[in-house]
Design a protein around this motif. Sequence first.
Motif, PDB file in Angstrom:
ATOM      1  N   VAL A 107       0.847  -1.200   0.000  1.00 52.51           N
ATOM      2  CA  VAL A 107       0.000   0.000   0.000  1.00 52.51           C
ATOM      3  C   VAL A 107       0.882   1.249   0.000  1.00 52.51           C
ATOM      4  N   ALA A 108       1.939   1.230   0.784  1.00 53.75           N
ATOM      5  CA  ALA A 108       2.842   2.384   0.845  1.00 53.75           C
ATOM      6  C   ALA A 108       3.429   2.688  -0.529  1.00 53.75           C
ATOM      7  N   ARG A 109       3.856   1.666  -1.249  1.00 50.94           N
ATOM      8  CA  ARG A 109       4.412   1.882  -2.593  1.00 50.94           C
ATOM      9  C   ARG A 109       3.361   2.417  -3.551  1.00 50.94           C
ATOM     10  N   ALA A 110       2.106   1.987  -3.369  1.00 50.46           N
ATOM     11  CA  ALA A 110       1.035   2.416  -4.268  1.00 50.46           C
ATOM     12  C   ALA A 110       0.674   3.888  -4.082  1.00 50.46           C
ATOM     13  N   VAL A 111       0.767   4.399  -2.867  1.00 48.54           N
ATOM     14  CA  VAL A 111       0.310   5.768  -2.613  1.00 48.54           C
ATOM     15  C   VAL A 111       1.437   6.769  -2.377  1.00 48.54           C
ATOM     16  N   ARG A 112       2.636   6.291  -2.171  1.00 47.90           N
ATOM     17  CA  ARG A 112       3.746   7.187  -1.863  1.00 47.90           C
ATOM     18  C   ARG A 112       4.806   7.130  -2.931  1.00 47.90           C
ATOM     19  N   SER A 113       5.348   8.267  -3.251  1.00 46.05           N
ATOM     20  CA  SER A 113       6.508   8.271  -4.140  1.00 46.05           C
ATOM     21  C   SER A 113       7.759   8.450  -3.293  1.00 46.05           C
ATOM     22  N   GLU A 114       8.861   7.980  -3.799  1.00 48.50           N
ATOM     23  CA  GLU A 114      10.127   8.102  -3.085  1.00 48.50           C
ATOM     24  C   GLU A 114      10.860   9.355  -3.556  1.00 48.50           C
ATOM     25  N   PRO A 115      11.671   9.948  -2.698  1.00 41.99           N
ATOM     26  CA  PRO A 115      12.504  11.076  -3.143  1.00 41.99           C
ATOM     27  C   PRO A 115      13.441  10.620  -4.259  1.00 41.99           C
ATOM     28  N   THR A 116      13.790  11.556  -5.140  1.00 43.49           N
ATOM     29  CA  THR A 116      14.657  11.239  -6.271  1.00 43.49           C
ATOM     30  C   THR A 116      15.878  12.146  -6.261  1.00 43.49           C
ATOM     31  N   LEU A 117      17.041  11.549  -6.354  1.00 41.68           N
ATOM     32  CA  LEU A 117      18.297  12.280  -6.400  1.00 41.68           C
ATOM     33  C   LEU A 117      18.498  12.806  -7.816  1.00 41.68           C
ATOM     34  N   LEU A 118      18.500  14.139  -7.967  1.00 37.77           N
ATOM     35  CA  LEU A 118      18.635  14.763  -9.285  1.00 37.77           C
ATOM     36  C   LEU A 118      20.061  15.216  -9.580  1.00 37.77           C
ATOM     37  N   MET A 119      20.825  15.472  -8.529  1.00 39.94           N
ATOM     38  CA  MET A 119      22.221  15.887  -8.700  1.00 39.94           C
ATOM     39  C   MET A 119      23.025  15.330  -7.533  1.00 39.94           C
ATOM     40  N   ARG A 120      24.195  14.777  -7.851  1.00 37.89           N
ATOM     41  CA  ARG A 120      25.079  14.228  -6.819  1.00 37.89           C
ATOM     42  C   ARG A 120      26.470  14.800  -7.037  1.00 37.89           C
ATOM     43  N   ASN A 121      26.995  15.447  -5.998  1.00 38.12           N
ATOM     44  CA  ASN A 121      28.349  16.020  -6.023  1.00 38.12           C
ATOM     45  C   ASN A 121      28.590  16.884  -7.261  1.00 38.12           C
ATOM     46  N   GLY A 122      27.629  17.727  -7.574  1.00 42.29           N
ATOM     47  CA  GLY A 122      27.766  18.652  -8.694  1.00 42.29           C
ATOM     48  C   GLY A 122      27.469  18.067 -10.053  1.00 42.29           C
ATOM     49  N   GLU A 123      27.186  16.770 -10.130  1.00 42.07           N
ATOM     50  CA  GLU A 123      26.898  16.127 -11.408  1.00 42.07           C
ATOM     51  C   GLU A 123      25.410  15.826 -11.532  1.00 42.07           C
ATOM     52  N   VAL A 124      24.847  16.215 -12.654  1.00 44.75           N
ATOM     53  CA  VAL A 124      23.425  16.023 -12.909  1.00 44.75           C
ATOM     54  C   VAL A 124      23.137  14.557 -13.200  1.00 44.75           C
ATOM     55  N   CYS A 125      22.092  14.033 -12.601  1.00 39.51           N
ATOM     56  CA  CYS A 125      21.615  12.670 -12.866  1.00 39.51           C
ATOM     57  C   CYS A 125      20.547  12.789 -13.950  1.00 39.51           C
ATOM     58  N   ARG A 126      20.979  12.738 -15.205  1.00 40.19           N
ATOM     59  CA  ARG A 126      20.092  13.034 -16.337  1.00 40.19           C
ATOM     60  C   ARG A 126      18.911  12.063 -16.454  1.00 40.19           C
TER      61      ARG A 126
ATOM     62  N   ALA B  52      17.398  10.537 -14.018  1.00 40.60           N
ATOM     63  CA  ALA B  52      16.454  10.906 -12.948  1.00 40.60           C
ATOM     64  C   ALA B  52      15.699  12.173 -13.324  1.00 40.60           C
ATOM     65  N   LEU B  53      16.390  13.130 -13.943  1.00 40.97           N
ATOM     66  CA  LEU B  53      15.720  14.350 -14.408  1.00 40.97           C
ATOM     67  C   LEU B  53      14.628  14.002 -15.408  1.00 40.97           C
ATOM     68  N   ARG B  54      14.961  13.155 -16.361  1.00 42.10           N
ATOM     69  CA  ARG B  54      14.020  12.782 -17.417  1.00 42.10           C
ATOM     70  C   ARG B  54      12.804  12.063 -16.814  1.00 42.10           C
ATOM     71  N   ARG B  55      13.043  11.101 -15.924  1.00 41.51           N
ATOM     72  CA  ARG B  55      11.933  10.375 -15.294  1.00 41.51           C
ATOM     73  C   ARG B  55      11.059  11.296 -14.446  1.00 41.51           C
ATOM     74  N   SER B  56      11.668  12.298 -13.843  1.00 41.80           N
ATOM     75  CA  SER B  56      10.932  13.231 -12.979  1.00 41.80           C
ATOM     76  C   SER B  56      10.338  14.392 -13.754  1.00 41.80           C
ATOM     77  N   ARG B  57      10.645  14.470 -15.055  1.00 35.57           N
ATOM     78  CA  ARG B  57      10.168  15.549 -15.922  1.00 35.57           C
ATOM     79  C   ARG B  57      10.601  16.926 -15.404  1.00 35.57           C
ATOM     80  N   VAL B  58      11.882  17.003 -15.029  1.00 32.99           N
ATOM     81  CA  VAL B  58      12.499  18.251 -14.588  1.00 32.99           C
ATOM     82  C   VAL B  58      13.594  18.579 -15.595  1.00 32.99           C
ATOM     83  N   THR B  59      13.627  19.813 -16.070  1.00 32.44           N
ATOM     84  CA  THR B  59      14.661  20.209 -17.030  1.00 32.44           C
ATOM     85  C   THR B  59      15.910  20.664 -16.287  1.00 32.44           C
ATOM     86  N   GLU B  60      17.029  20.675 -16.999  1.00 26.77           N
ATOM     87  CA  GLU B  60      18.265  21.180 -16.390  1.00 26.77           C
ATOM     88  C   GLU B  60      18.129  22.656 -16.043  1.00 26.77           C
TER      89      GLU B  60
END
Length: 173
Positions: free
Chosen positions: A95-114, A116-124
């Motif tokens: 049930v938790a997985r069905a109703v909750r989304s997990e946080p997503t790491l978009l940038m790590r140590n100055g490097e963009v996680c492209r 993750a950006l695409r899956r989250s629909r966030v632009t650079e």
Amino acid sequence: MDPSMFFQGWAGIGRTLVVGVLAYASMVIALRISGKRTLAKLNAFDLVVTVALGSTLASILLSENIALAEGVTAIVVLIGCQYLVAFTSVRSKRVARAVRSEPTLLMRNGEVCRDALRRSRVTEAELGTVIRNSSTDDPSKTAAVILESDGSFSVIPKSEDGDADYSDAGLSA
């Protein structure tokens, strides 16, 4: 211009006052009984319930076709459903997985996680705006940018002694 769009009589104003006070009191009581979690806005599901409660209250106040008892019932149903989902999601991973989304790491140590950006629909460009609006306005000084489950962003600056390791923080990249 029709003058009735400005004033339709004292009966409507009286109804709005009486029903408004009673509906508001009912909602406060129901929210107090259900607990703080009902309006926590921890994820998108919580936000939908909060908006639905506001919409329901507005409908009760402004629609003469909705009786106070029906409106209060709708509020109690929404709060009851929210309570039930929160209660079961704490006890069931499915049930938790069905109703909750997990946080997503978009940038790590100055490097963009492209990916993750695409899956989250966030632009650079949007990511850059988030970084510029934070206390760390330089991507190279950013340890992590996280898209939280409620849709907000967390920007974590690099520590002075080096890079932070977020590999075991339960974040999807």
